[in-house]
Design an enzyme around this catalytic site. Structure first.
Site, PDB file in Angstrom:
ATOM      1  N   ASP A   9       5.565  -4.421  -7.076  1.00  0.00           N
ATOM      2  CA  ASP A   9       4.451  -3.578  -7.566  1.00  0.00           C
ATOM      3  C   ASP A   9       4.812  -2.802  -8.830  1.00  0.00           C
ATOM      4  O   ASP A   9       3.988  -2.634  -9.728  1.00  0.00           O
ATOM      5  CB  ASP A   9       4.066  -2.526  -6.517  1.00  0.00           C
ATOM      6  CG  ASP A   9       3.416  -3.122  -5.297  1.00  0.00           C
ATOM      7  OD1 ASP A   9       3.110  -4.324  -5.300  1.00  0.00           O
ATOM      8  OD2 ASP A   9       3.228  -2.369  -4.323  1.00  0.00           O
ATOM      9  N   ARG A  18       0.547   0.576 -20.176  1.00  0.00           N
ATOM     10  CA  ARG A  18       0.118   0.190 -21.514  1.00  0.00           C
ATOM     11  C   ARG A  18      -1.128  -0.693 -21.513  1.00  0.00           C
ATOM     12  O   ARG A  18      -1.650  -1.033 -22.579  1.00  0.00           O
ATOM     13  CB  ARG A  18       1.247  -0.588 -22.209  1.00  0.00           C
ATOM     14  CG  ARG A  18       2.294   0.281 -22.834  1.00  0.00           C
ATOM     15  CD  ARG A  18       1.766   0.927 -24.100  1.00  0.00           C
ATOM     16  NE  ARG A  18       2.717   1.850 -24.641  1.00  0.00           N
ATOM     17  CZ  ARG A  18       3.545   1.578 -25.653  1.00  0.00           C
ATOM     18  NH1 ARG A  18       3.545   0.394 -26.216  1.00  0.00           N
ATOM     19  NH2 ARG A  18       4.362   2.501 -26.089  1.00  0.00           N
ATOM     20  N   HIS A  43       1.296  -5.104  -3.196  1.00  0.00           N
ATOM     21  CA  HIS A  43       0.263  -4.265  -2.593  1.00  0.00           C
ATOM     22  C   HIS A  43      -0.926  -4.232  -3.547  1.00  0.00           C
ATOM     23  O   HIS A  43      -0.816  -3.693  -4.650  1.00  0.00           O
ATOM     24  CB  HIS A  43       0.830  -2.845  -2.384  1.00  0.00           C
ATOM     25  CG  HIS A  43      -0.088  -1.910  -1.681  1.00  0.00           C
ATOM     26  ND1 HIS A  43       0.302  -0.646  -1.288  1.00  0.00           N
ATOM     27  CD2 HIS A  43      -1.388  -2.021  -1.289  1.00  0.00           C
ATOM     28  CE1 HIS A  43      -0.705  -0.034  -0.694  1.00  0.00           C
ATOM     29  NE2 HIS A  43      -1.746  -0.846  -0.686  1.00  0.00           N
ATOM     30  N   ARG A  45      -3.899  -2.480  -4.295  1.00  0.00           N
ATOM     31  CA  ARG A  45      -4.551  -1.227  -3.905  1.00  0.00           C
ATOM     32  C   ARG A  45      -6.011  -1.261  -4.321  1.00  0.00           C
ATOM     33  O   ARG A  45      -6.381  -1.922  -5.283  1.00  0.00           O
ATOM     34  CB  ARG A  45      -3.847  -0.034  -4.559  1.00  0.00           C
ATOM     35  CG  ARG A  45      -2.427   0.190  -4.045  1.00  0.00           C
ATOM     36  CD  ARG A  45      -1.857   1.478  -4.594  1.00  0.00           C
ATOM     37  NE  ARG A  45      -2.406   2.631  -3.914  1.00  0.00           N
ATOM     38  CZ  ARG A  45      -1.762   3.337  -2.973  1.00  0.00           C
ATOM     39  NH1 ARG A  45      -0.527   3.037  -2.636  1.00  0.00           N
ATOM     40  NH2 ARG A  45      -2.346   4.353  -2.390  1.00  0.00           N
ATOM     41  N   HIS A  50      -1.691  -0.829  -9.851  1.00  0.00           N
ATOM     42  CA  HIS A  50      -0.581  -1.665 -10.347  1.00  0.00           C
ATOM     43  C   HIS A  50      -0.919  -3.146 -10.236  1.00  0.00           C
ATOM     44  O   HIS A  50      -1.285  -3.767 -11.230  1.00  0.00           O
ATOM     45  CB  HIS A  50       0.775  -1.287  -9.741  1.00  0.00           C
ATOM     46  CG  HIS A  50       0.793  -0.910  -8.285  1.00  0.00           C
ATOM     47  ND1 HIS A  50       0.262  -1.705  -7.306  1.00  0.00           N
ATOM     48  CD2 HIS A  50       1.301   0.192  -7.659  1.00  0.00           C
ATOM     49  CE1 HIS A  50       0.453  -1.119  -6.130  1.00  0.00           C
ATOM     50  NE2 HIS A  50       1.065   0.037  -6.310  1.00  0.00           N
ATOM     51  N   GLU A  70       0.287  -6.594   1.000  1.00  0.00           N
ATOM     52  CA  GLU A  70      -0.030  -5.305   1.636  1.00  0.00           C
ATOM     53  C   GLU A  70      -1.414  -4.903   1.184  1.00  0.00           C
ATOM     54  O   GLU A  70      -1.739  -5.011  -0.005  1.00  0.00           O
ATOM     55  CB  GLU A  70       0.946  -4.224   1.174  1.00  0.00           C
ATOM     56  CG  GLU A  70       2.346  -4.408   1.655  1.00  0.00           C
ATOM     57  CD  GLU A  70       3.261  -3.330   1.082  1.00  0.00           C
ATOM     58  OE1 GLU A  70       2.796  -2.431   0.366  1.00  0.00           O
ATOM     59  OE2 GLU A  70       4.459  -3.418   1.345  1.00  0.00           O
ATOM     60  N   THR A 100       2.379   7.124  -3.311  1.00  0.00           N
ATOM     61  CA  THR A 100       2.766   5.901  -2.601  1.00  0.00           C
ATOM     62  C   THR A 100       2.278   6.039  -1.160  1.00  0.00           C
ATOM     63  O   THR A 100       1.823   7.117  -0.770  1.00  0.00           O
ATOM     64  CB  THR A 100       4.304   5.670  -2.666  1.00  0.00           C
ATOM     65  OG1 THR A 100       4.619   4.448  -1.990  1.00  0.00           O
ATOM     66  CG2 THR A 100       5.079   6.815  -2.037  1.00  0.00           C
ATOM     67  N   GLY A 192      11.074   3.547   1.047  1.00  0.00           N
ATOM     68  CA  GLY A 192      12.076   4.522   0.626  1.00  0.00           C
ATOM     69  C   GLY A 192      13.512   4.038   0.767  1.00  0.00           C
ATOM     70  O   GLY A 192      14.449   4.825   0.594  1.00  0.00           O
ATOM     71  N   GLY A 213      11.093  -2.036  -2.537  1.00  0.00           N
ATOM     72  CA  GLY A 213      10.533  -2.154  -3.877  1.00  0.00           C
ATOM     73  C   GLY A 213      11.139  -1.237  -4.907  1.00  0.00           C
ATOM     74  O   GLY A 213      11.914  -1.649  -5.774  1.00  0.00           O
ATOM     75  N   HIS A 214      10.832   0.045  -4.794  1.00  0.00           N
ATOM     76  CA  HIS A 214      11.125   0.990  -5.873  1.00  0.00           C
ATOM     77  C   HIS A 214      12.585   0.990  -6.292  1.00  0.00           C
ATOM     78  O   HIS A 214      12.899   0.948  -7.488  1.00  0.00           O
ATOM     79  CB  HIS A 214      10.668   2.396  -5.451  1.00  0.00           C
ATOM     80  CG  HIS A 214      10.740   3.377  -6.556  1.00  0.00           C
ATOM     81  ND1 HIS A 214      11.815   4.213  -6.729  1.00  0.00           N
ATOM     82  CD2 HIS A 214       9.902   3.626  -7.574  1.00  0.00           C
ATOM     83  CE1 HIS A 214      11.618   4.954  -7.807  1.00  0.00           C
ATOM     84  NE2 HIS A 214      10.468   4.614  -8.340  1.00  0.00           N
TER      85      HIS A 214
END
Ligand code: PXP
Length: 239
Positions: A9, A18, A43, A45, A50, A70, A100, A192, A213-214
């Site tokens: 994501d 951008r 995901h 959303r 994203h 997701e 998130t 997390g 992910g992050h």
């Protein structure tokens, strides 16, 4: 062996900053697979902050391993999933104002629509996972609505600021994993998780998949996505 599903994501988050064509999460997904990811998670959303619908379609066509979509349990999203046919749908709660996904689904409320949606997905050959807090009640309800898997929310564990809270949360996750397995639900986990905190989670009983992910995308900025995925895989496999 615990499978690593890489959530791409945040490659799209950077692109959307951008509103142009790069960086492309499709490229990220393919490189993550080449580096050894066992699956790709995205995901979509409702606010499309994203991942875009185009990404879902192109990633569906190009990913060779396993695609986990997701999404919120809404009519619009069920229709998209039924047309795209990911391998797995993970249902998550969604709030527009959150940065998130904050908590797990609350299955003690209004689950009749959910049950119907899950049945439709399963009839289309899609595995259904529910992102829930590690609470016995949520696990029992997951079984009641005929989910295949549960994804245990590791956010409280990951955000713990002291050892006591972290240990307590691991105990809660462990109990939840045992109960889910007893009810024949596949046990997954995520949220997390990073290079410092992932290994204790790998010792959860019956754990099959991690969605991360992050931390992986953040590390990719400095070491490249191939190295970032390899390092995470190595940590999981040596845990
Ligand atoms: N699992 C679920 C259900 C999520 O919503 C997210 C965040 O999109 C993740 C896992 C991955 O969390 P993180 O980006 O913190 O690794």
């Amino acid at each position: 062996m615990i499978a690593l599903h890489v959530n791409v994501d945040h490659i799209a988050t950077l692109r959307q900053a951008r509103q142009i064509r790069e960086p492309d999460p499709v490229t990220g997904a393919l490189l993550a697979e080449l580096a050894g990811a066992d699956g790709i998670t995205i995901h979509l959303r409702e606010d499309r902050r994203h991942i875009q619908q185009r990404d879902v379609h192109v990633i569906r066509e190009t990913v060779q391993t396993c695609l986990n979509l997701e999404m919120a349990a809404t009519e619009e999203m069920f229709a998209i999933a039924l047309s795209v046919k990911p391998d797995i749908v993970t249902l998550v709660p969604e709030k527009r104002e959150e940065v998130t996904t904050e908590g797990g689904l609350d299955l003690t409320k209004n689950i009749s629509n959910l049950h119907q949606g899950i049945e439709q997905l399963k009839n289309a050959g899609i595995r259904v996972s529910l992102f829930i807090d590690p609470e016995p009640e949520q696990i029992e309800k997951s079984k009641e609505v005929a989910a295949d898997d549960v994804e245990l929310h590791t956010g409280t564990y990951a955000n713990a600021t002291n050892r006591h809270t972290r240990e307590n949360e691991l105990v809660r996750l462990r109990k939840a994993a045992l109960l889910a397995h007893e009810l024949h639900l596949q046990v997954n986990a995520g949220h997390g998780l990073n290079y410092q905190n992932v290994q204790p989670v790998c010792h959860l009983p019956h754990l099959k998949e991690l969605n991360i992910g992050h931390s992986i995308i953040s590390r990719s900025i400095f070491v490249g996505i191939t190295e970032a995925v390899r390092e995470m895989r190595a940590l999981i496999h040596t845990a």
